[in-house]
Design a protein around this motif. Sequence first.
Motif, short mmCIF file in Angstrom:
data_model
loop_
_atom_site.label_atom_id
_atom_site.label_comp_id
_atom_site.label_asym_id
_atom_site.label_seq_id
_atom_site.Cartn_x
_atom_site.Cartn_y
_atom_site.Cartn_z
N HIS A 62 0.83 -1.21 0.00
CA HIS A 62 0.00 0.00 0.00
C HIS A 62 0.87 1.26 0.00
N PRO A 63 0.48 2.29 -0.78
CA PRO A 63 1.33 3.50 -0.86
C PRO A 63 1.47 4.27 0.44
N ILE A 66 4.58 1.72 5.21
CA ILE A 66 6.02 1.58 4.99
C ILE A 66 6.31 0.23 4.32
N GLY A 67 7.10 0.26 3.25
CA GLY A 67 7.40 -0.95 2.51
C GLY A 67 8.36 -1.87 3.26
N LEU A 68 7.99 -3.15 3.36
CA LEU A 68 8.90 -4.16 3.88
C LEU A 68 9.57 -4.82 2.67
N LYS A 69 10.87 -4.63 2.55
CA LYS A 69 11.58 -5.06 1.33
C LYS A 69 11.94 -6.54 1.38
N HIS A 70 12.66 -6.96 2.41
CA HIS A 70 12.94 -8.38 2.59
C HIS A 70 13.40 -8.66 4.01
N LEU A 112 -6.66 11.76 5.25
CA LEU A 112 -7.28 10.83 4.29
C LEU A 112 -6.32 9.70 3.93
N GLN A 113 -5.03 10.01 3.83
CA GLN A 113 -4.03 8.97 3.56
C GLN A 113 -4.01 7.94 4.70
N LEU A 114 -4.07 8.45 5.93
CA LEU A 114 -4.08 7.55 7.09
C LEU A 114 -5.33 6.68 7.11
N ILE A 115 -6.49 7.29 6.82
CA ILE A 115 -7.73 6.51 6.77
C ILE A 115 -7.61 5.40 5.72
N ASP A 116 -7.04 5.74 4.56
CA ASP A 116 -6.88 4.74 3.49
C ASP A 116 -5.97 3.60 3.94
N GLY A 142 6.04 16.66 4.85
CA GLY A 142 4.81 16.54 5.64
C GLY A 142 3.56 16.26 4.81
N HIS A 143 3.70 16.22 3.49
CA HIS A 143 2.52 16.03 2.62
C HIS A 143 2.16 14.56 2.40
N THR A 144 3.06 13.65 2.78
CA THR A 144 2.79 12.22 2.62
C THR A 144 3.09 11.52 3.94
N LEU A 145 2.15 10.68 4.39
CA LEU A 145 2.32 9.88 5.60
C LEU A 145 2.29 8.40 5.26
N LYS A 146 3.09 7.63 6.03
CA LYS A 146 3.08 6.17 5.86
C LYS A 146 3.06 5.50 7.23
N LEU A 147 2.18 4.53 7.36
CA LEU A 147 1.99 3.81 8.62
C LEU A 147 3.11 2.79 8.80
#
Length: 276
Positions: A62-63, A66-70, A112-116, A142-147
Motif C-alpha cells: 500500500h502506498p 512503509i514498505g517491507l523489502k525483505h 485521508l491517507q491515514l484513513i486509506d 509533511g505532505h505524505t504519511l506512511k503507517l
Amino acid sequence: IIHNLEIVDVLGMGGYGQVYLGRHLETSRLYAIKSLPQTGLDLRQRNFQRTEISLHSRLSAHPHIIGLKHVIRQPGWIHVVMEYGPEGDLFSSIADKDVYFGNHDIIRKVFLQLIDAVTYCHDNHVYHRDLKPENILVFDGGHTLKLADFGLATTDPISKDYGCGSGFYFSPECQGDLAHPAHRVGYASAPNDIWSLGIVLINLAAGRNPWRQASLKDETFKAYMSDPDLLFKILPISKELHTILKRTLCVDPIRRIELDELRERIARCRYFTRTP
C-alpha cells in the motif's frame, strides 16, 4: 555489514532490538533495518515477532504503509529491511516543525491517507492496535504519511489484550475500566483503531492531546463523559471537526463512526483548526 547492506547509523533502540540505517553496497540506497535478536526469547515473544513480520509483509504494497523489502535470517538474528523515512515521524512534525496547525488542506490530505492505510489493514483483517504519531513516518515535507510498526498488530477481530497500545491513544474499552472485570469479554479491534485515529486527528488540528488516558481516572476524560462539547471548549478546533470528533470518539464502540463515513466527512470538512 548485514548481507549487502553497510550499517551507517543507529536509528533507534528498544526492548525489541535495534533499528539501523543501512546503505546498499551496490546502489547506495538507504534502508531502515530492524534487527530482532533470537536468543533468550520465550514462545510469546517469538510469536509476536513472527506475527509482526507476516502481517507487515502482507500490507506493505500500500502506498501509505512503509514498505517491507525483505527479511534476512542470520544465526541469532532476524533483520527486517524496510523503506527508510529520512524526515522522521509525525510526532516531530507536529511538535517541532509546526507543519499542520491551521493548514486545513494538508491536514485533510494526510488524514485521508491515514484513513486509506487503516482501511486497507482492516480490509485485510489486520488491526494495528498502536496507531500514534510516533508510528507514522513523514515524507515530502509533511505532505505524505506512511503507517509503520506492526509490532502489536493482530488478526483477531475481538481482542482480549487489555491495555495494548499507548496510553494517550487507546480507547476506553481497550482499558476495560468501564466494565466490571467479571464482564470483560474482550473489545472489538476495529473501533479501537478508529478511536486512535480520532486522537491523531486532534494532534494534527490542535497540536496536543485532549487527555492523558481515556479512563475514569483521568479528570479531563471524566469531564468529557459528562460534557460532550468539552473538546470544543478546551481545544482550538473548528465546529465542523468537533462534529466529526464526537462520532469518532464516541465512548460506545458500537455507535462509533466507521471508516468509510469518516473518510466522507473528512473529505468534506473545510476547516479543522479554529483560528482567531
